[in-house]
Design a protein around this motif. Sequence first.
Motif, short mmCIF file in Angstrom:
data_model
loop_
_atom_site.label_atom_id
_atom_site.label_comp_id
_atom_site.label_asym_id
_atom_site.label_seq_id
_atom_site.Cartn_x
_atom_site.Cartn_y
_atom_site.Cartn_z
N PHE A 7 36.02 15.31 48.39
CA PHE A 7 37.26 15.88 48.94
C PHE A 7 36.94 17.23 49.59
CE2 PHE A 7 41.66 17.50 48.87
CZ PHE A 7 42.32 16.41 49.38
N LYS A 8 36.03 17.19 50.58
CA LYS A 8 35.64 18.42 51.26
C LYS A 8 35.87 18.38 52.77
CE LYS A 8 32.06 20.90 50.75
NZ LYS A 8 32.78 22.20 50.73
N THR A 9 36.09 17.21 53.32
CA THR A 9 36.23 17.07 54.77
C THR A 9 37.57 16.45 55.12
OG1 THR A 9 35.31 14.83 54.91
CG2 THR A 9 33.73 16.68 54.89
N ILE A 10 37.98 16.61 56.38
CA ILE A 10 39.25 16.02 56.81
C ILE A 10 39.15 14.51 56.79
CG2 ILE A 10 38.64 16.11 59.26
CD1 ILE A 10 42.12 16.70 57.68
N GLY A 11 37.95 13.97 57.06
CA GLY A 11 37.78 12.53 56.99
C GLY A 11 38.01 11.99 55.58
N GLU A 12 37.50 12.71 54.59
CA GLU A 12 37.70 12.29 53.20
C GLU A 12 39.17 12.39 52.82
OE1 GLU A 12 33.38 13.41 51.19
OE2 GLU A 12 34.91 14.97 51.39
N ALA A 13 39.87 13.42 53.29
CA ALA A 13 41.29 13.58 52.98
C ALA A 13 42.11 12.44 53.58
CB ALA A 13 41.79 14.93 53.48
N ILE A 14 41.84 12.10 54.83
CA ILE A 14 42.57 11.00 55.48
C ILE A 14 42.27 9.68 54.78
CG2 ILE A 14 42.81 9.69 57.62
CD1 ILE A 14 42.21 12.31 59.12
N TYR A 15 40.99 9.48 54.47
CA TYR A 15 40.61 8.24 53.79
C TYR A 15 41.33 8.12 52.45
CZ TYR A 15 37.96 4.84 51.13
OH TYR A 15 37.63 3.76 50.35
N LEU A 16 41.35 9.21 51.67
CA LEU A 16 41.97 9.15 50.35
C LEU A 16 43.46 8.85 50.46
CD1 LEU A 16 41.69 9.45 47.31
CD2 LEU A 16 42.09 11.91 47.57
N GLN A 32 43.31 0.77 59.03
CA GLN A 32 42.51 0.28 60.14
C GLN A 32 41.73 1.40 60.83
OE1 GLN A 32 45.60 -1.86 62.32
NE2 GLN A 32 44.50 -3.77 61.95
N LEU A 33 42.12 2.64 60.61
CA LEU A 33 41.40 3.78 61.19
C LEU A 33 39.94 3.78 60.74
CD1 LEU A 33 43.91 6.74 60.79
CD2 LEU A 33 43.21 5.67 62.93
N HIS A 34 39.67 3.27 59.55
CA HIS A 34 38.33 3.37 58.98
C HIS A 34 37.40 2.27 59.47
CE1 HIS A 34 40.27 6.38 56.58
NE2 HIS A 34 41.09 5.49 56.06
N ASP A 35 37.97 1.23 60.08
CA ASP A 35 37.13 0.18 60.67
C ASP A 35 37.90 -0.42 61.86
OD1 ASP A 35 35.16 -1.59 61.20
OD2 ASP A 35 35.32 -2.73 59.34
N PRO A 36 38.09 0.36 62.92
CA PRO A 36 38.99 -0.05 64.00
C PRO A 36 38.49 -1.24 64.82
CG PRO A 36 37.81 1.94 64.62
CD PRO A 36 37.50 1.69 63.17
N ARG A 37 37.19 -1.55 64.76
CA ARG A 37 36.66 -2.64 65.59
C ARG A 37 36.68 -4.00 64.88
NH1 ARG A 37 32.11 -3.39 67.02
NH2 ARG A 37 32.54 -4.26 69.09
#
Length: 443
Positions: free
Chosen positions: A129-138, A423-428
């Motif tokens: 929980f240190k990056t914006i990517g981790e926050a969005i994913y969580l 779907q943001l985490h695997d958009p393809r």
Amino acid sequence: MNPKRILVVGAGHVGLYAALRLSKKLSSREAEVIVVDPQPHMTYQPFLPEAAAGNISPRHSVVPLRRELRRCTVVAGAVTRIDHGRRTAIVQPISGPTREIQYDHVVVAPGSVSRTLPIPGLHEHGIGFKTIGEAIYLRNHVLDRLDVAAATTDPEVRRRALTFVFVGAGYAGIEALAEMEDMARDALRYYPELKPEDMRWVLVEATQRVLPEVDRDMGAYTVQQLLKRNMDIRLDTRLESCVDGVVKLSDGDSFRADTIVWTAGVKPSPMLDATDFPRDERRRITCLPTLQIVDGDRVVEGAWSAGDCAAVPDLTKEPGNFCSPSAQHAVRQAARMADNIVQVIRGREPVNYQHKHAGSVASLGLHKGVAQVYGIKMKGWPAWFMHRTYHMSRIPSFNRKVRVVVDWSLAFFLKREVVALGQLHDPREEFAEASQPVGALRG
């Protein structure tokens, strides 16, 4: 006089603030400031829990580098090596061959990474929980688990989906836990299949305290508030294993969980291993109070550091104490360091950094908080309001301040968004399946 070249490694709290101040105080005839960071933005980490909970837009918790550092040269890439003997850094751009950047002064501020332990299963199943990517994913993951629990008829699948484990009871862990539970509880109004008591929120802390930065009575208050929300608080307990999502604790308890969040401290960036700068036993760069890097009794000319990766003596305490790895110190150290670099370039002596820690503020969810500032202790709504006011004042740029205030203002009138965008985490994935050759589909 040829302008000095100042290389800033990392664009976190220290790097961004230092580069911004240097570019304002030094003319183009005096210095050129180059900032290297793999990300095109600086993340204001105190806002990660609110971004994850949907109180503010994730975009508003980050500051675009190129817009803020218009008088600097921004290089999108990673510094892979610093040879200070040659005053040279090797940079790997996000694409293409490596390049060398020579400098006169270097600001070493790559920050920190999560400090993990060799716990079986943590690498495969944990999330930091240190990056914006981790926050969005969580955020997306927690909301997705509610959908899983609502759709299944298997009680074991539901129990596992609705079990959320947070390891570490510092500010990051407490705020992440409290904000995510608040968000999930709000979301349950749209899930008639689920009840609040179906959710299990577990906090695991190896010591006997939460929020060690504040007095024990404030930590005890925090625990009481979390217990009132039916959270499972495990103090003096360690995570021993989480293989296949089976959480095993040192108190003998064992249960399944789909969500394991690791917030148990930080360590200096491993990038420092590729430098020739002196380090202490905790692998931090050794510094003087002036923020100059020091090797024993010798000042390393032209080298500066601050923030989470630096061991900076705390002059407000007894000798042997160092400044804590907090945004409060990082921002002030960045300003002092930038001023000292200006002083040295102009032939003057640098000044010691000295700041007495003002205190700490923490959010425990919407309208709930705890604060201890200059010895004054606050709880509940006043502490929450102070938390928001302080961090709104500290986030860089007027643009971001306005956007955050607008987000907060709209939240008073509009209900919180509780939709998962997994779907943001695997958009393809969907397109890849639809675009497979006909023969592959038949096979």
